[in-house]
Design a protein around this motif. Structure first.
Motif, PDB file in Angstrom:
ATOM      1  N   UNK A   1      47.186  36.132  41.955  1.00 24.49           N
ATOM      2  CA  UNK A   1      45.735  36.206  42.147  1.00 24.49           C
ATOM      3  C   UNK A   1      45.358  37.048  43.365  1.00 24.49           C
ATOM      4  N   UNK A   2      46.259  37.100  44.365  1.00 21.29           N
ATOM      5  CA  UNK A   2      45.984  37.923  45.571  1.00 21.29           C
ATOM      6  C   UNK A   2      45.996  39.402  45.233  1.00 21.29           C
ATOM      7  N   UNK A   3      46.973  39.802  44.411  1.00 17.14           N
ATOM      8  CA  UNK A   3      47.038  41.241  44.061  1.00 17.14           C
ATOM      9  C   UNK A   3      45.808  41.632  43.244  1.00 17.14           C
ATOM     10  N   UNK A   4      45.375  40.729  42.370  1.00 17.30           N
ATOM     11  CA  UNK A   4      44.185  41.004  41.561  1.00 17.30           C
ATOM     12  C   UNK A   4      42.972  41.214  42.471  1.00 17.30           C
ATOM     13  N   UNK A   5      42.844  40.338  43.452  1.00 17.35           N
ATOM     14  CA  UNK A   5      41.715  40.425  44.380  1.00 17.35           C
ATOM     15  C   UNK A   5      41.751  41.722  45.204  1.00 17.35           C
ATOM     16  N   UNK A   6      42.956  42.090  45.650  1.00 13.52           N
ATOM     17  CA  UNK A   6      43.074  43.307  46.463  1.00 13.52           C
ATOM     18  C   UNK A   6      42.773  44.554  45.633  1.00 13.52           C
ATOM     19  N   UNK A   7      43.212  44.545  44.366  1.00 10.44           N
ATOM     20  CA  UNK A   7      42.939  45.703  43.501  1.00 10.44           C
ATOM     21  C   UNK A   7      41.449  45.774  43.158  1.00 10.44           C
ATOM     22  N   UNK A   8      40.810  44.617  43.105  1.00 16.50           N
ATOM     23  CA  UNK A   8      39.353  44.567  42.892  1.00 16.50           C
ATOM     24  C   UNK A   8      38.592  45.341  43.956  1.00 16.50           C
ATOM     25  N   UNK A   9      39.180  45.428  45.152  1.00 15.74           N
ATOM     26  CA  UNK A   9      38.525  46.155  46.245  1.00 15.74           C
ATOM     27  C   UNK A   9      38.262  47.612  45.896  1.00 15.74           C
ATOM     28  N   UNK A  10      39.058  48.162  44.975  1.00 23.05           N
ATOM     29  CA  UNK A  10      38.871  49.570  44.589  1.00 23.05           C
ATOM     30  C   UNK A  10      37.583  49.772  43.792  1.00 23.05           C
ATOM     31  N   UNK A  11      37.035  48.668  43.272  1.00 20.12           N
ATOM     32  CA  UNK A  11      35.816  48.720  42.454  1.00 20.12           C
ATOM     33  C   UNK A  11      35.974  49.664  41.282  1.00 20.12           C
TER      34      UNK A  11
END
Ligand SMILES: Cc1cn([C@H]2C[C@H](O)[C@@H](COP(=O)(O)OP(=O)(O)OP(=O)(O)O)O2)c(=O)[nH]c1=O
Length: 189
Positions: free
Chosen positions: A11-21
């Motif tokens: 879930x952390x990697x998903x959240x960090x990749x979400x930062x790219x929008x």
């Protein structure tokens, strides 16, 4: 248009990749992670990241597939996810008052092209009492994390200092990752 596929259930990697929008899909590899005992920790994280990405790339041969792996290294020992609370205690006791490294390997596969790299972050822990360690273990947080801690949550209070990419400790060095994706031709929205 090539899609971006995150080959991770974290879930952390998903959240960090979400930062790219930018949109991406998730496809989790279920391969048995195999570690060659001859490899040094830097090669281990890159190899594991690549195993995950290659497995998912079989299903997405034309897309950008991103895999990652995070380990903690202290005194030449690799600390992965703990098996149980006792192992969490052993790890946290080892890290107490010391400086360790967090290595995150990243692999990006697109068709015949591939890039693999790792980031190294140094983390220093405060001296921890057994009471603090057990309280932290009983919070449940260490269970699914390399080295038995999460810098982003309650584990933040264990950390005295870091040197390097914070996001790599959480599981994905996002700024280096986007740069490597772009070098391979990825265009963010
Ligand atoms: C050191 C540290 C690790 N971690 C996490 C990141 C990773 O999710 C986990 C290490 O396990 P990994 O095996 O790298 O990843 P994973 O099993 O969670 O997900 P997947 O294999 O599907 O990609 O530890 C933190 O969240 N915070 C931290 O401070």
């Amino acid at each position: 248009m090539k899609r971006l596929i995150l080959a991770s259930g974290s879930p952390r990697r998903k959240e960090l990749l979400n930062n790219l929008q930018t949109p991406f899909e998730i496809s989790v590899s279920d391969i048995e992670e195999v570690v060659d005992p001859q490899l040094v920790p830097e090669q281990v994280v890159m190899s594991l990241a690549e195993q995950k990405a290659r497995d998912v790339a079989k299903k997405y041969p034309n897309d950008f597939v991103l895999g990652a792996d995070t380990i903690v290294v202290y005194d030449h020992q690799i600390l992965g996810k703990p098996k149980d609370k006792q192992e969490s205690y052993t790890m946290l006791k080892l890290l107490s008052g010391q400086v360790h490294e967090v290595l995150t390997g990243v692999a990006i596969i697109v068709g015949e092209d591939a890039v693999t790299f790792f980031e190294r972050t140094e983390v220093e822990f405060w001296e921890l009492t057994d009471e603090e360690i057990w309280k932290y273990i009983n919070s449940g947080e260490p269970a699914d994390k390399a080295g038995s801690y999460g810098i982003q949550e309650l584990g933040s209070v264990l950390v005295k200092r870091i040197s390097g990419d914070y996001f790599s400790v959480v599981g994905l060095p996002i700024s280096r990752t986007i740069r490597e994706l772009q070098k391979l031709g990825f265009k963010a929205n």
